[in-house]
Design a protein around this motif. Sequence first.
Motif, PDB file in Angstrom:
ATOM      1  N   VAL A  21       0.836  -1.209   0.084  1.00  0.00           N
ATOM      2  CA  VAL A  21      -0.059   0.038   0.168  1.00  0.00           C
ATOM      3  C   VAL A  21       0.929   1.096  -0.038  1.00  0.00           C
ATOM      4  CG1 VAL A  21      -1.756   1.228   1.072  1.00  0.00           C
ATOM      5  CG2 VAL A  21      -1.831  -1.364   1.266  1.00  0.00           C
ATOM      6  N   GLN A  22       0.645   2.279  -0.965  1.00  0.00           N
ATOM      7  CA  GLN A  22       1.291   3.465  -1.032  1.00  0.00           C
ATOM      8  C   GLN A  22       0.554   4.629  -1.366  1.00  0.00           C
ATOM      9  OE1 GLN A  22       3.252   2.741  -5.501  1.00  0.00           O
ATOM     10  NE2 GLN A  22       4.365   4.090  -3.911  1.00  0.00           N
ATOM     11  N   ARG A  23       1.046   5.779  -0.898  1.00  0.00           N
ATOM     12  CA  ARG A  23       0.438   6.957  -1.604  1.00  0.00           C
ATOM     13  C   ARG A  23       1.053   6.965  -2.962  1.00  0.00           C
ATOM     14  NH1 ARG A  23       1.457  12.383   1.682  1.00  0.00           N
ATOM     15  NH2 ARG A  23       0.241  10.940   3.345  1.00  0.00           N
ATOM     16  N   ALA A  24       0.219   7.297  -3.823  1.00  0.00           N
ATOM     17  CA  ALA A  24       0.671   7.308  -5.223  1.00  0.00           C
ATOM     18  C   ALA A  24       0.825   8.803  -5.993  1.00  0.00           C
ATOM     19  CB  ALA A  24      -0.133   6.607  -6.548  1.00  0.00           C
ATOM     20  N   ALA A  25      -0.203   9.726  -5.419  1.00  0.00           N
ATOM     21  CA  ALA A  25      -0.133  11.063  -5.851  1.00  0.00           C
ATOM     22  C   ALA A  25      -0.976  11.893  -4.826  1.00  0.00           C
ATOM     23  CB  ALA A  25      -0.934  11.192  -7.265  1.00  0.00           C
ATOM     24  N   THR A  26      -0.877  13.266  -4.936  1.00  0.00           N
ATOM     25  CA  THR A  26      -1.621  14.210  -4.168  1.00  0.00           C
ATOM     26  C   THR A  26      -2.054  15.199  -5.185  1.00  0.00           C
ATOM     27  OG1 THR A  26       0.449  15.430  -3.403  1.00  0.00           O
ATOM     28  CG2 THR A  26      -0.281  13.571  -1.964  1.00  0.00           C
ATOM     29  N   GLY A  27      -3.248  15.840  -4.947  1.00  0.00           N
ATOM     30  CA  GLY A  27      -3.806  16.880  -5.521  1.00  0.00           C
ATOM     31  C   GLY A  27      -4.984  17.494  -5.155  1.00  0.00           C
ATOM     32  N   ARG A  28      -5.132  18.825  -5.004  1.00  0.00           N
ATOM     33  CA  ARG A  28      -6.289  19.316  -4.618  1.00  0.00           C
ATOM     34  C   ARG A  28      -7.006  18.968  -3.446  1.00  0.00           C
ATOM     35  NH1 ARG A  28      -9.513  19.492 -10.527  1.00  0.00           N
ATOM     36  NH2 ARG A  28     -10.833  21.139  -9.195  1.00  0.00           N
ATOM     37  N   GLY A  29      -6.183  18.583  -2.377  1.00  0.00           N
ATOM     38  CA  GLY A  29      -6.491  18.173  -1.187  1.00  0.00           C
ATOM     39  C   GLY A  29      -6.894  16.796  -1.151  1.00  0.00           C
ATOM     40  N   PHE A  30      -6.666  15.797  -2.236  1.00  0.00           N
ATOM     41  CA  PHE A  30      -6.813  14.452  -2.317  1.00  0.00           C
ATOM     42  C   PHE A  30      -5.558  13.606  -2.163  1.00  0.00           C
ATOM     43  CE2 PHE A  30     -10.630  16.488  -3.774  1.00  0.00           C
ATOM     44  CZ  PHE A  30     -11.691  15.737  -3.416  1.00  0.00           C
ATOM     45  N   ARG A  31      -5.818  12.485  -1.956  1.00  0.00           N
ATOM     46  CA  ARG A  31      -4.473  11.606  -2.121  1.00  0.00           C
ATOM     47  C   ARG A  31      -5.050  10.513  -2.691  1.00  0.00           C
ATOM     48  NH1 ARG A  31      -1.710  14.745   0.961  1.00  0.00           N
ATOM     49  NH2 ARG A  31      -1.297  14.387   3.186  1.00  0.00           N
ATOM     50  N   VAL A  32      -4.124   9.905  -3.690  1.00  0.00           N
ATOM     51  CA  VAL A  32      -4.412   8.651  -4.501  1.00  0.00           C
ATOM     52  C   VAL A  32      -3.609   7.708  -4.056  1.00  0.00           C
ATOM     53  CG1 VAL A  32      -4.366   7.471  -6.791  1.00  0.00           C
ATOM     54  CG2 VAL A  32      -4.847  10.070  -6.626  1.00  0.00           C
ATOM     55  N   ILE A  33      -4.236   6.565  -3.418  1.00  0.00           N
ATOM     56  CA  ILE A  33      -3.960   5.290  -2.620  1.00  0.00           C
ATOM     57  C   ILE A  33      -3.799   4.316  -3.622  1.00  0.00           C
ATOM     58  CG2 ILE A  33      -3.951   3.598  -0.697  1.00  0.00           C
ATOM     59  CD1 ILE A  33      -5.645   6.067   0.696  1.00  0.00           C
ATOM     60  N   ARG A  34      -2.492   3.622  -3.852  1.00  0.00           N
ATOM     61  CA  ARG A  34      -2.336   2.343  -4.652  1.00  0.00           C
ATOM     62  C   ARG A  34      -2.120   1.130  -3.831  1.00  0.00           C
ATOM     63  NH1 ARG A  34       3.086   0.826  -8.134  1.00  0.00           N
ATOM     64  NH2 ARG A  34       2.314  -0.911  -9.169  1.00  0.00           N
ATOM     65  N   VAL A  35      -3.147   0.106  -4.075  1.00  0.00           N
ATOM     66  CA  VAL A  35      -3.185  -1.306  -3.425  1.00  0.00           C
ATOM     67  C   VAL A  35      -2.431  -2.274  -4.299  1.00  0.00           C
ATOM     68  CG1 VAL A  35      -4.136  -2.888  -1.972  1.00  0.00           C
ATOM     69  CG2 VAL A  35      -4.892  -0.303  -1.780  1.00  0.00           C
ATOM     70  N   ARG A  36      -1.274  -2.688  -4.156  1.00  0.00           N
ATOM     71  CA  ARG A  36      -0.797  -3.627  -5.176  1.00  0.00           C
ATOM     72  C   ARG A  36      -1.060  -5.172  -4.572  1.00  0.00           C
ATOM     73  NH1 ARG A  36       0.935  -4.642 -10.393  1.00  0.00           N
ATOM     74  NH2 ARG A  36       2.495  -5.990 -10.705  1.00  0.00           N
TER      75      ARG A  36
END
Length: 213
Positions: A185-200
């Motif tokens: 599990v990792q934080r893949a990106a941030t932007g405009r107050g949001f996080r994109v979380i990747r679960v591999r």
Amino acid sequence: MSSDHYFSASPASAENLRRIRVTLAGRDVEVTTAAGVFSPDHIDSGTGVLLANTPPAPPGGAFLDLGCGWGPIALSLALQSPHATVWAVDVNERALDLVRRNAESLGLENVNAVLPDDVPDDIAFRTIRSNPPIRVGKNQLHGLLERWIPRLAERSDAWLVVQRNLGSDSLQRWLAATFDTGYSVQRAATGRGFRVIRVRRHGTPPTEPVDLA
């Protein structure tokens, strides 16, 4: 005042159908939305961040849009990967009807808009992409993710977008603790107050761990 939520199964409010213009998978298109669904007037900021910060979908296989609303993620996936089968899942019957309308109007025959229990149990997903319904509450959200993330195929990823001030960091910690064997599990990106979380989900033999730096 209506008590409808975008996660209501059958919204009681008037449909108030409307047509809006949006950009999906690099194409300017017109879609139908309605009252009683999530973000009926535009692609919401979180979904926009997710669409801008995920890689192209695989060329084929089964994909899942979890909590599809009127369909911006599912339609984008279907446009990107015409040989894939996209499962657009929601509890909101009005949202599912809109996804079907929009897929038909765009000439997309590879979208199945269905209730959660109508997804066949034997399908493993090559990708899951979701702006999950955070406001259903923590317990329901966790149950939702515990149900669907194990449906990832080996060597495949789930991409989730969550607003920072609605608990993205705590959700990431929960995901890492819950899916601690065979997943990264990792934080893949941030932007405009949001996080994109990747679960591999790794494979057998295991794939290389995701770099968490």
